[in-house]
Design an enzyme around this catalytic site. Structure first.
Site, PDB file in Angstrom:
ATOM      1  N   ASP A 152      11.750  48.351   7.252  1.00 32.28           N
ATOM      2  CA  ASP A 152      10.599  49.247   7.090  1.00 32.28           C
ATOM      3  C   ASP A 152      10.132  49.335   5.633  1.00 32.28           C
ATOM      4  OD1 ASP A 152       8.661  50.996   8.005  1.00 32.28           O
ATOM      5  OD2 ASP A 152      10.067  52.312   9.039  1.00 32.28           O
ATOM      6  N   TRP A 214       3.345  47.208   8.084  1.00 28.95           N
ATOM      7  CA  TRP A 214       2.065  47.866   8.373  1.00 28.95           C
ATOM      8  C   TRP A 214       0.842  47.098   7.871  1.00 28.95           C
ATOM      9  CZ3 TRP A 214       4.275  52.094   4.809  1.00 28.95           C
ATOM     10  CH2 TRP A 214       5.403  52.683   5.370  1.00 28.95           C
ATOM     11  N   GLY A 215       0.926  45.786   7.732  1.00 31.62           N
ATOM     12  CA  GLY A 215      -0.227  45.018   7.251  1.00 31.62           C
ATOM     13  C   GLY A 215      -0.401  45.031   5.753  1.00 31.62           C
ATOM     14  N   ALA A 217      -0.131  44.396   1.704  1.00 28.35           N
ATOM     15  CA  ALA A 217      -0.062  43.209   0.832  1.00 28.35           C
ATOM     16  C   ALA A 217      -0.459  41.941   1.591  1.00 28.35           C
ATOM     17  CB  ALA A 217       1.335  43.075   0.222  1.00 28.35           C
ATOM     18  N   ASP A 235       1.494  53.045  12.616  1.00 28.11           N
ATOM     19  CA  ASP A 235       2.242  53.282  13.850  1.00 28.11           C
ATOM     20  C   ASP A 235       1.326  53.501  15.042  1.00 28.11           C
ATOM     21  OD1 ASP A 235       4.323  53.201  12.109  1.00 28.11           O
ATOM     22  OD2 ASP A 235       5.189  55.126  12.681  1.00 28.11           O
TER      23      ASP A 235
END
Ligand code: GAL
Length: 434
Positions: A152, A214-215, A217, A235
């Protein structure tokens, strides 16, 4: 040299993580605790889930990973004084993590664990992170016989932050730099996730590596060289449309996915987050759409609902064999692409028509985003793949087959009309009729 290479479990080949046993070649299938149990987890939960996965026939369909999410360890910056390892919560996991892994393996299943590329105390839930402890933690997970890591992105130290590039932001903190030349494979985020990749690769164990980033970088540009899947967005939560405290409902996620359809392939893919099938107030049709489209996108299929007392209708959605077969096709690695928008293409009405090829034919997923039942049209001349890719299906008339029921719908020449319920998805396979 050859013997040395054969001894390795996973090789970083050009731009993908390739392993001789096929781990990570296809989208992962399994179950994860977060969406329904959050931190309320224990050894009992996972062992019961494992029994149910076998008993309900999910294992036979390919669901194999049982994944522990956040909150499995002793909270705070606590590590073992001597080994420096993270300490499994002795109340939740009295036999330790290795014992849970052995329970999974005894049932022919695999165990996943959760970590976070943060310093000291901070997974998203406030449990120890692994930044700076990659070797220690990878070695522990390997010794505990763990088979999968979800890694994460919470609480990243400021010096490791990038411009997020894509929603969500850096949790309200200032953005970091853009990498030189906009080469996101040299970003701080890439470096953080590569450190754990290298630590995992150094173990004498195959561990599937799932980046929960989470997309950020622009991970779509470099994730393939780092892990087997990469989260592309914030999320998920179980609702049809809308957003809630930074989480996104199904339609906004699908709309995002429409812009990244050409990223996924064998050994690496976009992860549009774990399934909410069976959760919240989603209607049966909404659950069907969720499952069919996540499968079509070649997203990992990680169940996130309670399996005890699961309804037969929801179980049937999760067991839709032909939909799963598209997701797991051994010959075509790419996901379905959007090819027709009856609406504007936004967070309420994303692309309506998606098509992809498999070894069984060309498949179309027709999503009804409207509030009423309606007719949707299969026009063979506009379906990608049907004309170009597969000689066996190049010429009509075409046989249209229902992937949900396993029954043929009929033979058509130029087009066919299908009646689709509100928020439902028709899933069909098309082959040449003769
Ligand atoms: C989020 C992650 C979720 C879940 C949660 C646990 O960052 O995207 O899937 O793992 O952390 O705290």
């Amino acid at each position: 040299m050859i013997l040395f290479l054969l001894g390795l479990r996973i090789l970083k080949v050009v731009n993908a993580l390739v392993s001789p046993d096929g781990t990570g070649r296809l989208p992962a299938m399994g179950w994860n605790s977060w969406n329904e149990y959050a931190c309320d987890i224990s050894e009992d939960v996972f062992v019961r889930v494992a029994d149910l996965m076998v008993h309900l026939g999910l294992k036979d369909l390919g669901y194999q990973y049982v994944n522990i999410d956040d909150c499995w360890s002793v909270k705070g910056a606590t590590r073992d004084n001597v080994t420096q390892r993270i300490i499994p919560d002795p109340v939740k996991f009295p036999g330790g993590i290795r014992h849970v892994a052995e329970e999974m393996h005894a049932r022919g299943l695999k165990l996943g664990i959760y970590g976070d590329a943060a310093l000291g105390t901070q997974t998203c839930g406030g449990y120890p992170g692994s930044l700076g402890y990659e070797e220690v933690d990878a070695a522990a997970w390997s010794e505990w016989k763990v088979d999968y890591l979800k890694y994460d992105n919470c609480n990243i130290p400021q010096e490791w932050v990038d411009v997020p590039y894509m929603y969500p932001d850096n949790g309200g903190r200032p953005d970091g730099p853009v990498p030189p030349g906009y080469d996101w494979s040299t970003s701080n985020s890439s470096a953080r996730y590569n450190r754990m990749r290298d630590a995992l690769l150094a173990q004498n164990r195959t561990i599937q590596y799932s980046l929960c980033i989470w997309g950020h970088a622009n991970v779509a540009a470099w994730g393939n060289a780092t892990g087997h899947s990469w989260r592309m967005y914030s999320d998920i939560y179980p609702a049809w449309a809308g957003a809630r405290q930074g989480s996104q409902a199904l339609m906004p996620i699908l709309n995002q996915a429409a812009f990244y359809w050409n990223v996924s392939g064998f050994w690496g893919r976009n992860d549009w987050d774990m399934l909410e099938v069976g959760n919240g107030n989603l209607t049966l049709e909404e659950n069907r759409s969720h499952f069919a489209l996540w499968a079509a996108l070649k997203s990992p299929l990680i169940i996130g609902t309670k399996l005890d007392a699961i309804s037969p209708e929801i179980l049937a959605v999760l067991k839709a064999e032909e939909i799963i077969a598209f997701n797991q096709d051994p010959v075509y690695g790419a996901g379905a692409m959007p090819y027709r928008w009856d609406g504007v293409g936004n967070d309420t009405h994303p692309a309506d028509y998606w098509a992809g090829s498999s070894s069984r034919g060309v498949h179309v997923f027709l999503l009804n985003t409207e509030e009423v039942e309606r007719d949707m049209e299969l026009v063979f001349g506009e379906i990608p793949g049907l004309q170009e890719q597969q000689p066996s299906v190049r010429r009509g008339p075409y046989l249209v087959h229902d992937m949900w029921t396993g029954k043929d719908i009929g033979v058509f020449s130029d087009s066919a009309v299908l009646r689709v319920k509100r928020h439902d998805t028709a899933a069909v396979r098309i082959t040449t009729a003769n």
